[in-house]
Design an enzyme around this catalytic site. Sequence first.
Site, short mmCIF file in Angstrom:
data_model
loop_
_atom_site.label_atom_id
_atom_site.label_comp_id
_atom_site.label_asym_id
_atom_site.label_seq_id
_atom_site.Cartn_x
_atom_site.Cartn_y
_atom_site.Cartn_z
N GLU A 129 0.84 -1.20 0.00
CA GLU A 129 0.00 0.00 0.00
C GLU A 129 0.87 1.25 0.00
OE1 GLU A 129 -0.37 -2.60 2.03
OE2 GLU A 129 -2.20 -3.48 1.20
N HIS A 162 -11.37 -6.79 7.53
CA HIS A 162 -12.07 -6.50 6.28
C HIS A 162 -13.36 -5.72 6.53
CE1 HIS A 162 -9.72 -10.18 5.69
NE2 HIS A 162 -9.55 -9.78 4.44
#
Lengths: 341, 411
Positions: free
Chosen positions: A64, A133
Amino acid sequence: MTPKTTPMTMIQALRSAMDVMLARDPNVVVYGQDVGFFGGVFRCTEGLQAKYGKSRVFDAPISEGGIVGTAVGMGAYGLRPVVEIQFADYFYPASDQIVSEAARLRYRSAGDFTAPITIRMPCGGGIYGGQTHSQSPEALFTHVCGLRTVMPSNPYDAKGLLIAAIECDDPVIFLEPKRLYNGPFDGHHDKPVVPWSKHPLGEVPEGHYTVPLESASVFRPGSELTVITYGTMVFVSEAAAIETGIDAEIIDLRSIWPLDLDTLVNSVKKTGRCVVVHEATRTSGFGAELTALVQEHCFYHLEAPIERVAGWDTPYPHAQEWAYFPGPARVGAAFKRAMEK
Amino acid sequence: MTQYEPLRLYVPEPTGRPGRHTDFSYLHLSPAGEVRRPPVDTQPADTNDLAYELVRVLDDTGRAVGPWAAATDPQLLRRGLRAMMKTRIFDARMLIAQRQKKMSFYMQCLGEEAIAVAHALALDSGDMCFPTYRQQGLLLAREDVDMVEMICQLLSNERDPMKGRQLPVMYSYKRAGFFSISGNLATQFIQAVGWAMAAAIKGDTRIASAWIGDGATAEADFHTALTFAHVYRAPVILNVVNNQWAISTFQAIAGGEGTTFAARGVGCGIASLRVDGNDFLAVHAATRWAAERARRNLGPTLIEWVTYRAGPHSTSDDPSKYRPADDWAHFPLGDPIARLKTHLIAIGAWSEQEHEAAQKELEAQVAAAQKQAESYGTLTDGHMRSAAEMFEDVYKDMPEHLRRQRQQLGV
């Protein structure tokens, strides 16, 4: 002439926004983990690589920090990168690039360099995703000066806001409530999901249009109570209004920060009561800022203390997901408390 | 009874400390002229030896020797020498100005001048550097950057092009191929790769040059940059300036012991060189080699520049607390200015008289620039950008909440 519309899920609407912008602006590029050949784990970029080529839509390493760091460099060059962080829960390795770099590049260089980048990330729970998540980290971004933080609640807004974000010269954090990707989920997890094709906001214009940043929508007009919310909680709040029979006015912020203060202040001044709702954890959540703003701007119009409904201050649990999720019953109870006082 | 002794944590230490000389044999220097120069289209894995040797051109007598000794135009060398001298004079004067409290802070690049200056002269106009705070030589080597404006930035005065928002030395010169300096270490390294990827996406001919120090290679952004640069064959030069010290931290703590920083590159599939950073000719030749690779779509090159941070980390640092005070005098790669000067005199392209005259001329130039910059204010005399400007450039257009806050401040 009214533009031609098509029924779209939020996924299709987001894809359509990227499609429109890839076609219109040769400086737009789209990349992230799994977004190239495969089209993303949620399929938001499906078909775009085949249509625009591998140099404009491509896969990135699982990094990321690298995805956002390269986007900052591409923005400095003059591109408009649109990058995907696979889940909002995974953005943390990119924090330095977002907070210290993208957000402050214009400021620190007095406009010599800018970071016109859009960082898409699916957020929120309700899919049995567990604590990695399901997070809603919007408050971490709203605390950073220089960022714009956006969260749509429906396909129409999703496309218009994403186009506005890509065209914006500031870095935009674009949070996508994944529980809304396929339908206007109202928190009743034990009932069948209504698809977007059965909802008016699933009718999406085919070409280019924008939903301006810093503009909230009055999602549901009402007279007794103002609900300030965004993302998944818009439909949960609507369900709570119907189930309690309280005539709640629901403000969908759409742009979380910077926000459209006038719309929410005008509503609270009209109703005199306010409930702030979000899925993210409560303490130091964005609801705290909203509550403070309402207090600062509407204190003498308030008939009752401002209520806050949020996720509990725990990590997002897996099996106990629906005890965690602030569903219509919890939101409705807050409406009643706000009306009693 | 266990057959093992208790486990022990190993913490690297430099050989030299205050009162104890450094044993510089850890540098593993190759003799000048001995390291081979492969063709630019060499395979990255075939540069493995070059990541452990040391590319050097100037020998101890100032002669240019070996395969990396290109027929460099003496005019360019003289320009390089002058730019290095100018950089050192600039640093010296700004240090004094900081002690006089005209600026809050300063960082010199004493002993490392050859790296940025020779690199700048080897790149093309339009290439973009993503520097650290110790590459002021990239700017001072250029004719198109005004020293007065640079000093206004340092003084944070009313003509500060960064509008008073940045610490001194955190310049930004897009038009001169110099990316805005962050202050958060290593972040620019991956950004440079992104810029290079953009150039490749757009079919450009310009390349990027990324900069980092030995200490900051421990950051994730360094390793991420290597991965992305390799994956996309980005047209970028990845420069690691190994000046041995990150504030008080010896390079072994960043992972330099028993290996090299250049070796990181080979493992990632990147052509890598380890080069004498105090040898102007070696820096120029290695930069040209790497730039040629990038411009021919042959991908990135990592270069470790071996040098020595002769001064303190910054004006807030006192290196006599953690390393021998006379360490630089014993550093085997010497002083880059003295070495190039010796070479130029040896080839008959310079003289002591010219050197002395250039020194005086450059001192006068820097002094004049400083005087002019100070006439626009210093940090202490109140001639700074208005507080109202603090609210600008947070966003492209000022949002309502910042307008309100500016009103509250009453400006």
